[in-house]
Design an enzyme around this catalytic site. Structure first.
Site, PDB file in Angstrom:
ATOM      1  N   PHE A 109       0.863  -1.186   0.000  1.00 21.77           N
ATOM      2  CA  PHE A 109       0.000   0.000   0.000  1.00 21.77           C
ATOM      3  C   PHE A 109       0.894   1.228   0.000  1.00 21.77           C
ATOM      4  O   PHE A 109       1.649   1.460   0.939  1.00 21.77           O
ATOM      5  CB  PHE A 109      -0.954   0.056   1.202  1.00 21.77           C
ATOM      6  CG  PHE A 109      -1.865   1.239   1.107  1.00 21.77           C
ATOM      7  CD1 PHE A 109      -3.028   1.187   0.340  1.00 21.77           C
ATOM      8  CD2 PHE A 109      -1.535   2.445   1.713  1.00 21.77           C
ATOM      9  CE1 PHE A 109      -3.845   2.311   0.207  1.00 21.77           C
ATOM     10  CE2 PHE A 109      -2.359   3.566   1.577  1.00 21.77           C
ATOM     11  CZ  PHE A 109      -3.507   3.491   0.831  1.00 21.77           C
TER      12      PHE A 109
ATOM     13  N   ASP B 186       9.259   2.917   2.135  1.00 28.17           N
ATOM     14  CA  ASP B 186       8.055   3.676   2.467  1.00 28.17           C
ATOM     15  C   ASP B 186       7.788   3.470   3.960  1.00 28.17           C
ATOM     16  O   ASP B 186       7.253   2.441   4.369  1.00 28.17           O
ATOM     17  CB  ASP B 186       6.873   3.198   1.618  1.00 28.17           C
ATOM     18  CG  ASP B 186       5.574   3.944   1.954  1.00 28.17           C
ATOM     19  OD1 ASP B 186       5.530   4.640   2.987  1.00 28.17           O
ATOM     20  OD2 ASP B 186       4.609   3.824   1.175  1.00 28.17           O
TER      21      ASP B 186
ATOM     22  N   LYS C 248       2.255  10.988   7.413  1.00 28.16           N
ATOM     23  CA  LYS C 248       1.403  10.680   8.566  1.00 28.16           C
ATOM     24  C   LYS C 248       1.842  11.400   9.850  1.00 28.16           C
ATOM     25  O   LYS C 248       1.581  12.580   9.979  1.00 28.16           O
ATOM     26  CB  LYS C 248       1.290   9.162   8.735  1.00 28.16           C
ATOM     27  CG  LYS C 248       0.505   8.555   7.566  1.00 28.16           C
ATOM     28  CD  LYS C 248      -0.163   7.231   7.853  1.00 28.16           C
ATOM     29  CE  LYS C 248      -1.176   6.923   6.747  1.00 28.16           C
ATOM     30  NZ  LYS C 248      -0.880   5.742   5.981  1.00 28.16           N
TER      31      LYS C 248
HETATM   32  C1  LIG Z   1      -1.028   5.857   4.470  1.00 23.36           C
HETATM   33  C2  LIG Z   1       0.086   5.356   3.629  1.00 23.36           C
HETATM   34  C3  LIG Z   1       0.388   5.949   2.393  1.00 23.36           C
HETATM   35  C4  LIG Z   1      -0.432   7.055   1.790  1.00 23.36           C
HETATM   36  O1  LIG Z   1      -0.477   8.193   2.565  1.00 23.36           O
HETATM   37  P1  LIG Z   1      -1.626   9.298   2.296  1.00 23.36           P
HETATM   38  O2  LIG Z   1      -1.244  10.437   3.178  1.00 23.36           O
HETATM   39  O3  LIG Z   1      -2.939   8.673   2.667  1.00 23.36           O
HETATM   40  O4  LIG Z   1      -1.558   9.638   0.848  1.00 23.36           O
HETATM   41  C5  LIG Z   1       1.478   5.460   1.697  1.00 23.36           C
HETATM   42  N1  LIG Z   1       2.211   4.444   2.168  1.00 23.36           N
HETATM   43  C6  LIG Z   1       1.950   3.842   3.350  1.00 23.36           C
HETATM   44  C7  LIG Z   1       2.815   2.733   3.831  1.00 23.36           C
HETATM   45  C8  LIG Z   1       0.857   4.261   4.110  1.00 23.36           C
HETATM   46  O5  LIG Z   1       0.558   3.646   5.264  1.00 23.36           O
END
Ligand SMILES: *Cc1c(COP(=O)(O)O)cnc(C)c1O
Length: 395
Positions: free
Chosen positions: A137, A222, A251
């Site tokens: 994700f 990520d 985040k």
């Molecule tokens: C939440 C998340 C995203 C996307 O972040 P947004 O601020 O919702 O665009 C990307 N990678 C990971 C691992 C995430 O948990």
């Protein structure tokens, strides 16, 4: 109409929220419109590591609100440099590039890796490939959902951006086999949060580091969900003493108050961006930087990564000691914990609904798994209380 009816009537139905209307929050607690109190075990997907409305972050933002909030990058501002300095110091990276949302930061990382591929590695124009993992994700933009393995994330949103290859998560042999002369990057999550709190085999990150270095491929971590203390280290790659080439964060970088994201990289990679190559109207704005600076200082001052390590271990061991036929597995690191419901007991959602009746907000990911990821400011007593409620629901 009540709040839920209004949202249903006037909003897109792109989420399926539990029927709770939150109207105030503090620390690990939220209250609904009837003043019922809930312990927030989702933390907005780990965007609230510092807890709801941390007073120091609020104070920093209020001060900034009274001075200047937005300048655009057409001019300098007096917040951005200092914020990036702290970011680079805690990550031991050379340079930062500030964005707003997580998906934007991932897109930025993809652009950086491709540009590095063409300018430094010498990949032929438009041939660059990035390797990604099954169950990934990385956000919701069209390019990113194009390399998702989740059918629903992709369905009817094509055509998609080419240049991505998928390997099974945690499979170092598959990574080595997927690399070819056009490979510029390997994009992965140290733990797959949205995928269902999936953990790679121990040693995978260092294997991936070695394979990428040997093949001149950028290791792109990520850490939007795993970073900033969540797993018991400032960054989850530190569990294997690994530094990625591109670190992606978001985040909790905004402390739950404001969207702030960034990529961090070496000078070699970052200096490939020239004026006009990339940008964002709000990226690096002074309000975001004041907020991000305070959010990082709270993580450091309150030793929240250490706290996540200690309380996470405690929480996991207490969950594992629950004797319930509904539980298939408890897994996680720090305060990023998944409890998988046995398929024989149905899906996880009714258990989440029962938890909300007992004052715990938790959400299922991928049908079977309940995520427990409270703000890192949670106390041992609050963990104990939560375990009592969880135990009662699982009996
Ligand atoms: C939440 C998340 C995203 C996307 O972040 P947004 O601020 O919702 O665009 C990307 N990678 C990971 C691992 C995430 O948990």
């Amino acid at each position: 109409m009540n709040h839920i009816e209004l949202a249903e009537k006037y909003g897109a139905h792109n989420y399926h929220p539990l029927p709770i209307v939150i109207s105030k929050a503090e620390g690990v607690w939220v209250w609904d419109t009837d003043n019922n109190r809930f312990l927030d075990m989702l933390s907005s997907y780990s965007a609230l590591n510092q807890g709801h409305r941390h007073p120091k972050i609020i104070a920093a933002m209020k001060e900034q609100l009274d001075r200047v909030t937005l300048t655009s990058r057409a001019f300098h501002n007096d917040q951005m440099g200092e914020f990036m300095k702290i970011l680079c110091e805690i990550s031991q990276m050379d340079k930062a590039l500030l964005m707003n949302s997580g998906a934007e930061a991932v897109e930025t990382a993809i652009k950086a890796a491709r540009k590095w591929g063409y300018k430094v590695k010498g990949v032929e124009a438009d041939k660059a490939e990035i390797i990604v993992c099954e169950n990934n994700f990385h956000g919701r933009t069209t390019t990113i959902v194009g390399f998702s393995s989740e059918e629903q994330y992709r369905a009817d949103f094509g055509p998609f951006t080419p240049g991505f290859r998928t390997i099974p998560y945690g499979d170092a042999d598959a990574l080595a086999a997927a690399i070819n002369p056009n490979t510029v990057g390997f994009l992965f999550e140290p733990i797959q949060g949205e995928g269902g709190i999936l953990m790679p085999p121990t040693g995978f990150i260092s294997e991936a580091r070695r394979i990428c270095s040997e093949n001149r491929v950028l290791l792109m971590a990520d850490e939007i969900q795993t970073g900033l203390g969540r797993t018991g280290k400032m960054f989850a790659c530190e569990h294997e003493n690994i530094k990625p080439d591109i670190l992606i964060i978001g985040k909790a970088l905004g402390g739950g108050l404001y969207p702030v994201s960034a990529i961090l990289a070496s000078q070699e990679v970052m200096d490939l961006f020239h004026p006009g190559d990339h940008g964002s109207t709000f990226g690096g704005n002074p309000l975001a930087c004041a907020c991000g600076k305070a959010a990082l200082n709270v993580l450091l001052d309150e030793k929240l990564p250490e706290r996540a390590a200690e309380l996470g271990e405690y929480f996991i061991s207490r969950l594992r000691s629950i004797d319930s036929r509904h539980v298939k597995e408890v897994r996680g690191k720090g305060l990023l914990i998944g409890l998988e419901i046995d398929e024989a007991s149905g899906v996880a959602r009714p258990f989440c609904e029962a938890l909300s009746q007992r004052g715990i907000l938790a959400k299922e990911t991928h049908q079977q798994t309940i995520r427990f990821a409270p703000p890192l400011v949670i106390t041992r007593e609050e963990v104990d209380w939560a375990v009592e409620q969880i135990q009662a629901v699982l009996l």
